[in-house]
Design a protein around this motif. Structure first.
Motif, PDB file in Angstrom:
ATOM      1  N   ARG A 160       0.842  -1.202   0.000  1.00  0.00           N
ATOM      2  CA  ARG A 160       0.000   0.000   0.000  1.00  0.00           C
ATOM      3  C   ARG A 160       0.880   1.257   0.000  1.00  0.00           C
ATOM      4  NH1 ARG A 160      -3.457  -1.553   3.690  1.00  0.00           N
ATOM      5  NH2 ARG A 160      -2.668  -0.291   5.396  1.00  0.00           N
ATOM      6  N   GLN A 161       1.969   1.220   0.771  1.00  0.00           N
ATOM      7  CA  GLN A 161       2.864   2.385   0.801  1.00  0.00           C
ATOM      8  C   GLN A 161       3.500   2.625  -0.560  1.00  0.00           C
ATOM      9  OE1 GLN A 161       5.346   1.074   3.967  1.00  0.00           O
ATOM     10  NE2 GLN A 161       4.094   2.009   5.558  1.00  0.00           N
ATOM     11  N   GLY A 162       3.872   1.563  -1.239  1.00  0.00           N
ATOM     12  CA  GLY A 162       4.457   1.704  -2.568  1.00  0.00           C
ATOM     13  C   GLY A 162       3.452   2.312  -3.534  1.00  0.00           C
ATOM     14  N   PHE A 163       2.223   1.800  -3.448  1.00  0.00           N
ATOM     15  CA  PHE A 163       1.148   2.349  -4.270  1.00  0.00           C
ATOM     16  C   PHE A 163       0.989   3.842  -4.009  1.00  0.00           C
ATOM     17  CE2 PHE A 163      -3.314   3.278  -5.143  1.00  0.00           C
ATOM     18  CZ  PHE A 163      -3.491   2.686  -6.394  1.00  0.00           C
ATOM     19  N   GLU A 164       1.016   4.222  -2.752  1.00  0.00           N
ATOM     20  CA  GLU A 164       0.878   5.642  -2.385  1.00  0.00           C
ATOM     21  C   GLU A 164       2.003   6.503  -2.948  1.00  0.00           C
ATOM     22  OE1 GLU A 164      -1.174   5.068   1.937  1.00  0.00           O
ATOM     23  OE2 GLU A 164       0.521   6.451   1.791  1.00  0.00           O
ATOM     24  N   ILE A 165       3.222   5.975  -2.930  1.00  0.00           N
ATOM     25  CA  ILE A 165       4.347   6.732  -3.489  1.00  0.00           C
ATOM     26  C   ILE A 165       4.085   7.008  -4.968  1.00  0.00           C
ATOM     27  CG2 ILE A 165       6.774   6.547  -4.204  1.00  0.00           C
ATOM     28  CD1 ILE A 165       7.335   5.155  -1.542  1.00  0.00           C
ATOM     29  N   LEU A 166       3.675   5.974  -5.701  1.00  0.00           N
ATOM     30  CA  LEU A 166       3.403   6.155  -7.128  1.00  0.00           C
ATOM     31  C   LEU A 166       2.222   7.093  -7.340  1.00  0.00           C
ATOM     32  CD1 LEU A 166       3.993   2.544  -8.502  1.00  0.00           C
ATOM     33  CD2 LEU A 166       5.473   4.548  -8.773  1.00  0.00           C
ATOM     34  N   LEU A 167       1.214   6.957  -6.489  1.00  0.00           N
ATOM     35  CA  LEU A 167       0.042   7.819  -6.620  1.00  0.00           C
ATOM     36  C   LEU A 167       0.422   9.291  -6.440  1.00  0.00           C
ATOM     37  CD1 LEU A 167      -3.025   7.541  -7.112  1.00  0.00           C
ATOM     38  CD2 LEU A 167      -3.336   7.533  -4.625  1.00  0.00           C
ATOM     39  N   SER A 168       1.248   9.569  -5.439  1.00  0.00           N
ATOM     40  CA  SER A 168       1.696  10.956  -5.224  1.00  0.00           C
ATOM     41  C   SER A 168       2.447  11.457  -6.443  1.00  0.00           C
ATOM     42  CB  SER A 168       2.625  11.052  -4.024  1.00  0.00           C
ATOM     43  OG  SER A 168       1.947  10.698  -2.854  1.00  0.00           O
ATOM     44  N   LEU A 169       3.280  10.594  -7.015  1.00  0.00           N
ATOM     45  CA  LEU A 169       4.041  11.017  -8.187  1.00  0.00           C
ATOM     46  C   LEU A 169       3.111  11.259  -9.365  1.00  0.00           C
ATOM     47  CD1 LEU A 169       7.147   8.624  -7.972  1.00  0.00           C
ATOM     48  CD2 LEU A 169       7.045  11.038  -7.355  1.00  0.00           C
ATOM     49  N   MET A 170       2.147  10.346  -9.565  1.00  0.00           N
ATOM     50  CA  MET A 170       1.235  10.487 -10.702  1.00  0.00           C
ATOM     51  C   MET A 170       0.321  11.699 -10.534  1.00  0.00           C
ATOM     52  SD  MET A 170       2.240   8.239 -12.852  1.00  0.00           S
ATOM     53  CE  MET A 170       0.952   8.423 -14.101  1.00  0.00           C
ATOM     54  N   ASN A 171       0.077  12.109  -9.313  1.00  0.00           N
ATOM     55  CA  ASN A 171      -0.704  13.324  -9.068  1.00  0.00           C
ATOM     56  C   ASN A 171       0.175  14.567  -9.028  1.00  0.00           C
ATOM     57  OD1 ASN A 171      -3.106  11.979  -8.882  1.00  0.00           O
ATOM     58  ND2 ASN A 171      -2.965  11.684  -6.661  1.00  0.00           N
ATOM     59  N   GLY A 172       1.471  14.400  -9.296  1.00  0.00           N
ATOM     60  CA  GLY A 172       2.405  15.509  -9.109  1.00  0.00           C
ATOM     61  C   GLY A 172       2.736  16.240 -10.393  1.00  0.00           C
TER      62      GLY A 172
END
Lengths: 320, 254, 254, 320
Positions: A160-172
């Motif tokens: 889940r943390q890895g997913f969140e890292i990618l999500l933050s990047l994709m929203n960045g």
């Protein structure tokens, strides 16, 4: 013969084999190999992520990453303990790791050139690990199954943390989105290969399944993983780098393209990005720490000797 | 107030930089148990840093990350002990011992601060520091009384870190930047005067060092000045590495 | 041409990063003579880097500093051997030996390049590399045949660096970024195909290693890919430190 | 007595005293102390500048800085050689340095937090060193004087490079100008103190001047330095941090304010920014390099033994 009957009965009835139970030598050997390889993978797996601790771009991410790498060291310890119940001690296993004799998951022989790789490792690598490991919680050998229960709980947190890292990047920013996509491009196929070669090329799997160490075939697990991944990729907005990936109405699963197994075998043979470096780094840490371990042993011996002397002196006083 | 924020910033920077150094041990420890122990200690201390920097930043409309990643070297307030390289395990234990004794007395006193936030941060930290102190004390004894080599290295570690002790127990030059000044106005009852904690260090650490069969170093102190933004030579490269990614993407969220 | 510039860039990056690593030895050497020797070697190699990067940059209207300080990690073209940490003196000598043999054969061949600039740079470098090769050969023998500890460390150094040898002798993936491709069009007679130099390494180094009483490592090669912008883990922190000041002052002159 | 007469005659006639000449024990002792301190200063002086080699902001500056630090190591070597001609060997002197028993110039106990300090060290510190050292080229002890000739040539080159660094900064952006001025503010007074305490507090100077080791008094040299500095500061556009600094029409020299000598003595006592750290760092380098030096010795011994054995064998063959 009594032992074998009892063993087969345990396997048959989906009960657990425990350390004191009789078991076939090949069962023991297979388990030791699998558990120690898993332990080594956790230990070596600390490095590709450890690479970014000092450069983590926010304090929250730094804390999460440090905690995750810690968890991996902890998993290594549980697993070594589980393997020790089969009669192989930790020093022996560790020695095999740092001399390059033991295998560990090839995935950790890839490099982590960008921060986004912290996301891809969590999402893809830990994701694949979970698909592999959840069935192992029911592995027939008790200590292994129980260690896996604890590990799986933490791994799903890591995913889940890895997913969140990618999500933050994709929203960045654009640069962040690019970083995420580029990283997923690099990790996708290696993650799929984590389940091992196609079933027809995986002769040992049959026996492991019969012994209920392994519960599903490599290809089944891989399919399960891809099916899980596709909707998550849509949420993230990343493209999975496989032009052949598409939903198959008939099977209800996602079809996907052929993987480049020559790459897999190259890395397995030792010719990956980082094989020699990973082992060398852990060996260097071990060698550089030899004086510390010796000191701890010497101190413990002295303390024990002093305690014994004190006990003797006390006895003599009582006797006198 | 500005004075409270400056005070929290100084304490937060101490913790931030020490946690960073501890993070360098990960996957490099002498055994897996120490990878875990040093990592846990680092994580605790990073937690203290985050609370303190968040609190400091609240006075200026800044986040913990604004403070950690977008200040330049002279804007950092950490004392120089925390900046020193990890060195070998003996050097790391020497620093950790000195730091734990300092944090222990600091946070125990700060629990009684009239500033509720600082008191709460300190109360939580105290329990964790207890364990850190125990960890470094145990290792001091093991290394000091273990083998000839470990005693040599532990002594060398103490010799390397000892010059940075004095700075820890100098008055906090809050806000005014006045070195050695009295506690700034507005901080009575809020901040802890480190000078009042020195006696505890002197009562505890030299005896521990002797119990470990080692010699209390006699080296003179460095001048320090971390709280005024004067940092030692190891700090620049540390900061370059710590901030590189964040600064490549100004304004980004992670 | 673009192909020549790309070729010079790769060679320049190799030299730049190796020189940077050698600079880390300064004031850290085992004796003053080695502070001087390693520094001199580093300076020579930094000189090669500057000539090559200046030449590469001339094709794009960029200076050596634009290239050294304002490219990001995947834009660097250095092979991974040069990025590895200095380690101890044994590791440094192991890398220096491998690098010197490589540079020696490379520059001797490049002296005959039909590109006048490259030929001139190579002609000058050749003389210097001669001395570098002698320096590392002497130390290989001293360490290999010196004491048990030095033999152990020299062997460990060789073991650490050996996996990076193969990459040095792979085809230059000029411009196209095509790994293992033939020399790109437009570079015949200009560039040296590193594959042609491998035989010399194999003829010289294993024998030297045996003469020093050591074992030729049997470790498998890393995949490399430095010329495609794929770098090892030590490279990010190196770059952060090397570029930090220049990037804080974009557009400044020094 | 004959020796003393000859010695006094040499001094009197401004001739050089050479290693084989008789000399008073105190002369010898003073020289060993002064030359070895000077050597130590060169060695320790590598560190404050070495601090910026990996972060130098242009390749040209990086090359110049590396070369400069090299030169300092070279100066250390010449000076140890000169001191060795007086009967004290290099290992002894080096041992005194790394155990903290020997002194070196206090100026190197200041830190170099900014790149501009590379300019200030060149311009101010090397500038002061030159003022001190040019007269030493005529020092009565031959090997010392000759070493100083070579050193002074390089030092004046270094001073010019430091000046250029500051000039580039002062011609640069606002941030660069600020960096330069702030650095000059920090280094100015310590540089002036490099000439040692005021003459009335410097009792040893008299004897050194009588022996023609030293040629000018501390205060004379300091005045000469300030006179040199002021016009250069004007060219640079930096302000020298002394409100009392002004030209005195009568004396033809610049008057300058009182220096804070308590600061000087604090650093001298060991309480500077970096005293303990400088020595510790050199000691660490020496200790970490012990195995290398031992290997070189062992190898040389083996080579010598082999050569001897070969010679013996050759002799025997001739004899046989």
């Amino acid at each position: 013969e009594q032992g074998l009957a009892r063993f087969l009965e345990l396997i048959e009835s989906d009960a657990r084999v425990e350390p004191t139970d009789w078991m076939p030598a090949a069962y023991r050997k297979t388990l030791v190999r699998q558990i120690s390889q898993h332990a080594h993978s956790e230990i070596i797996g600390m490095q590709p992520e450890g690479n970014w601790i000092t450069r983590a771009p926010s304090l929250k991410r730094k804390a999460i990453l440090m905690a995750k790498v810690q968890d991996e060291a902890g998993h290594g310890l549980y697993l070594y303990s589980a393997a020790q119940t089969l009669g192989t001690d930790r020093d022996t296993m560790f020695e095999q790791l740092i001399t390059g004799k033991a295998k560990y998951s090839s995935i950790f022989n890839y490099l982590t050139p960008t921060w986004a790789d912290m996301g891809s490792i969590g999402w893809l690598v830990d994701g694949a690990a979970i698909c592999n490991q959840v069935p192992l919680c029911r592995a027939s050998y008790g200590p292994y199954g129980r260690a896996m229960v604890r590990i799986c709980k933490e791994e799903s947190f890591h995913q889940r943390q890895g997913f969140e890292i990618l999500l933050s990047l994709m929203n960045g920013t654009d640069a962040q989105r690019q970083m995420a996509q580029e990283s997923v491009n690099r990790w996708y196929a290696p993650a799929l290969m984590m389940f091992g070669p196609p079933d027809e090329d995986s002769p040992n799997s049959q026996q492991s399944m019969a012994w209920k160490i392994k519960r599903f075939s490599n290809d089944d697990l891989r399919q399960r993983f891809v099916d899980m991944l596709v909707p998550q990729a849509e949420i993230l907005g990343v493209t999975l780098p496989d032009p052949d990936l598409k939903f198959n109405e008939e099977t209800g699963h996602y079809d996907f393209g052929e993987l480049d197994w020559s790459e897999f075998y190259e890395v397995l043979k030792g010719n990956g990005q980082a094989n020699t470096v990973r082992v060398a780094k852990r060996r260097a840490a071990h060698e550089n720490g030899a004086w510390v371990r010796e000191a701890a042993r010497a101190y413990a011996d002295k303390q024990a000797a002093a305690a014994e002397a004190a006990a003797l002196a006390a006895n003599e006083m009582v006797a006198a | 107030t500005e004075a409270v924020a400056q005070y929290a910033l100084g304490l937060g920077d101490d913790a931030l930089i020490l946690a960073h150094r501890l993070g360098e041990w990960i996957a490099n420890g002498p055994e897996l148990e120490e990878d875990i122990a040093l990592g846990n200690i680092g994580l605790d201390i990073l937690g203290h840093a985050r609370s303190l920097l968040t609190y400091a930043g609240s006075a200026w409309g800044k986040t913990e990350d604004d403070l950690a990643y977008f200040r330049s070297e002279p804007e950092f307030r950490c004392r120089q002990l925390f900046e020193q390289p990890i060195g070998d395990f003996g050097q790391t234990i020497a620093r950790q011992l000195i730091a734990s004794v300092y944090f222990d007395s600091l946070y125990r006193a700060l629990m009684h601060s009239s500033d509720k936030t600082l008191a709460a941060i300190a109360a939580k930290a105290t329990k964790e520091v207890d364990y850190h102190l125990d960890h470094s004390t145990q290792w001091l004894l093991r290394l000091g009384l273990g083998t000839d080599e470990s005693a040599f290295r532990m002594q060398r570690g103490l010799d390397a870190m000892w010059p940075f002790v004095d700075e820890l127990y100098r008055a906090e030059p809050v806000a005014s930047g006045d070195f050695g000044a009295e506690l700034a106005e507005g901080l009575e009852g809020i901040a802890v005067d480190p000078r009042a904690l020195r006696a505890e260090f002197d009562a505890v650490v030299p005896q521990l060092v002797r119990d470990a069969g080692l010699t209390v170093p006699q080296t003179s102190a460095v001048r320090g000045g971390g709280r005024q933004g004067i940092h030692s030579e190891a700090f620049g490269p540390l900061l370059a590495e710590m901030q590189v990614l964040a600064r490549q993407h100004p304004g980004a969220s992670w």
